[in-house]
Design a protein around this motif. Structure first.
Motif, short mmCIF file in Angstrom:
data_model
loop_
_atom_site.label_atom_id
_atom_site.label_comp_id
_atom_site.label_asym_id
_atom_site.label_seq_id
_atom_site.Cartn_x
_atom_site.Cartn_y
_atom_site.Cartn_z
N SER A 298 0.83 -1.20 0.00
CA SER A 298 0.00 0.00 0.00
C SER A 298 0.87 1.26 0.00
CB SER A 298 -0.91 0.00 1.23
OG SER A 298 -1.73 -1.16 1.25
N ILE A 319 7.77 2.48 3.82
CA ILE A 319 7.39 1.48 4.82
C ILE A 319 8.12 1.82 6.11
CG2 ILE A 319 7.41 -0.96 5.46
CD1 ILE A 319 7.40 -1.67 2.51
N THR A 382 5.46 -4.00 10.19
CA THR A 382 4.27 -4.46 9.48
C THR A 382 4.00 -3.54 8.31
OG1 THR A 382 3.32 -5.39 11.52
CG2 THR A 382 1.82 -4.96 9.69
N VAL A 383 3.76 -4.13 7.14
CA VAL A 383 3.44 -3.33 5.96
C VAL A 383 2.00 -2.86 6.07
CG1 VAL A 383 3.47 -3.24 3.45
CG2 VAL A 383 4.97 -4.82 4.65
N GLU A 384 1.77 -1.60 5.76
CA GLU A 384 0.42 -1.04 5.85
C GLU A 384 -0.52 -1.81 4.93
OE1 GLU A 384 -1.95 3.18 5.03
OE2 GLU A 384 0.24 3.10 5.06
N GLY A 385 -1.69 -2.14 5.45
CA GLY A 385 -2.69 -2.88 4.69
C GLY A 385 -3.82 -3.27 5.61
N GLN A 386 -4.67 -4.17 5.17
CA GLN A 386 -5.79 -4.62 6.00
C GLN A 386 -5.37 -5.79 6.86
OE1 GLN A 386 -9.66 -4.78 4.17
NE2 GLN A 386 -8.97 -3.71 2.35
N THR A 388 -3.75 -5.82 9.72
CA THR A 388 -2.46 -5.77 10.42
C THR A 388 -2.62 -5.99 11.92
OG1 THR A 388 -2.66 -3.34 10.54
CG2 THR A 388 -1.41 -4.27 8.70
N GLU A 389 -3.83 -5.76 12.45
CA GLU A 389 -4.04 -5.99 13.88
C GLU A 389 -3.93 -7.46 14.25
OE1 GLU A 389 -7.10 -2.82 12.52
OE2 GLU A 389 -6.22 -4.70 11.78
#
Length: 404
Positions: A298, A319, A382-386, A388-389
């Motif tokens: 992302s 990132i 963690t790479v930004e995206g959906q 990640t939690e």
């Protein structure tokens, strides 16, 4: 909120497991459904949150009513399963596969295996010479920009992606730009086996079978000393349950869960030989969901750079606050993931994930810190995206060079 340290949850198999691939029963083109393994992050996170709720004696029907204040503290801990409060304070890393209580890593997609003189042989992929292909894009002048595609460091006829899992030592070798020793490569057959199953649909009132409704599945049976682990944070001591049993995956198969202090095992990034170096290797250690951008992290966008007298296409972004340029990538087969939405009581939308083990060959962009500082910021990030939690998009960082 009380102190909420990171804890390791280990799932040990009681019965076979089934994590259905993202196809419904009765799909045209096949009658057998395989099992995804390791289990999807949402499946493991759902089992853990269920165990936490049942430990607190939750009534799930009342819990689903947002106006019921009785369960507000629990909602703050494990989330509501919807919207911005989907996970609440709950955070997960993983899930990871463990063998003899040591974490294993999926083989990075830059590793290829073949046979030479009746012996297994390994080679690495690296960015090759720029060429024009379907990834090329016209620049402002109307010319197609070539891109760099992966090429083998040493030719290896019949080579194919390595399907083994790597020990921490083997994975550290890869991060350092070397090949892992065969002793550090664990074949899937040493970890688990697949069990074909045949099922029928029942007519409970008449105590008969439903005509024509047969189904086939493939379950996963773990070998001894193999388990699945997830590292959980954000959950207060009073909400953490004791060890016990929980249903995991399809068919509600039981697993035994133990909970202990956070695992201290950690692989440090390699030390760069050149403090002024610019080349970094990013490896996804868990699947990533980048949404509409597909394989591209992302926030990254097409960009052109000069390589000698040639202008090539690459991708530019950030990132962990480190400006990067992606010059080449080795992406594994897309993972299709669906599942069941317990909050809405309906199937979850099937999404395409970038698989764990995918590799990005990057170069530090202008304004980036020195390579050692950049590696420290990126390793374990963690790479930004959906998602990640709950562990999607975890990174490990290594080194590459043009001659590797």
């Amino acid at each position: 909120m009380t102190d909420s340290p990171t804890r390791t949850w280990r799932f040990e198999q009681v019965d076979s497991w089934f994590f259905r691939e993202a196809r419904p029963y009765g799909t045209i083109g096949g009658v057998e459904l395989s099992s995804v393994f390791p289990p999807p992050a949402r499946t493991v996170a759902g089992a853990i949150r269920t165990m936490i709720g049942e430990h607190r004696g939750v009534d799930w029907k009342e819990f689903a009513k947002e106006g019921d204040l009785k369960w507000s503290p629990l909602r703050e801990q494990i989330g509501t399963g919807r919207g911005d409060q989907e996970f609440g304070a709950f955070r997960m890393k993983g899930p990871y596969l463990e063998y003899k209580r040591r974490r294993l890593f999926p083989a990075p997609s830059l590793l290829l295996a073949g046979r030479k003189a009746k012996q297994r042989t390994l080679t690495r992929l690296r960015p090759g010479e720029a060429c024009v292909c379907d990834l090329s894009q016209n620049d402002n002048a109307g010319d197609q920009l070539p891109v760099r595609l992966p090429t083998m460091t040493d030719p290896l006829p019949g080579a194919e992606p390595l399907s083994d899992w790597l020990t921490p030592e083997g994975f550290a070798d890869v991060l350092s730009g070397n090949l892992p020793a065969w002793a550090d490569c664990v074949p899937p057959a040493e970890l688990f086996a697949e069990e074909p199953r045949l099922g029928i649909a029942r007519e409970c009132k008449q105590r008969t079978t439903v005509k024509g409704l047969l189904y086939q599945t493939r379950h996963v049976r773990l070998n001894p000393d193999v388990n699945v682990r997830a590292d959980i944070s954000g959950i207060a001591d009073s909400f953490t349950p004791p060890a016990g049993a929980v249903r995991l995956g399809g068919d509600g198969r039981f697993s035994h869960v133990t909970i202990e202090g956070g695992n201290s095992e950690h692989i440090a990034p390699p030390v760069p030989s050149d403090p002024n170096g610019r080349q970094l290797l990013l490896i996804l250690t868990t699947c990533a969901d980048f949404g509409e951008t597909g394989w591209l992290p992302s926030g990254f966008a097409p960009h052109a750079i000069e390589r000698g007298t040639v202008k090539i296409r690459c991708w530019k972004g950030t990132i962990a606050n480190v400006p990067l340029i992606i010059e080449c990538a080795c992406i594994g087969k897309t993972v299709r993931e669906g599942g069941w939405d317990a909050a809405l009581r309906q199937p979850r939308e099937v999404r395409s994930l970038v698989p764990a083990g995918s590799v990005y060959f990057c170069r530090l962009d202008d304004g980036a810190p020195q390579i050692a500082d950049a590696m420290k910021a990126l390793h374990g990030a963690t790479v930004e995206g959906q998602g990640t939690e709950i562990g999607y998009g975890e990174l490990a960082v290594g080194l590459w060079n043009e001659a590797c």
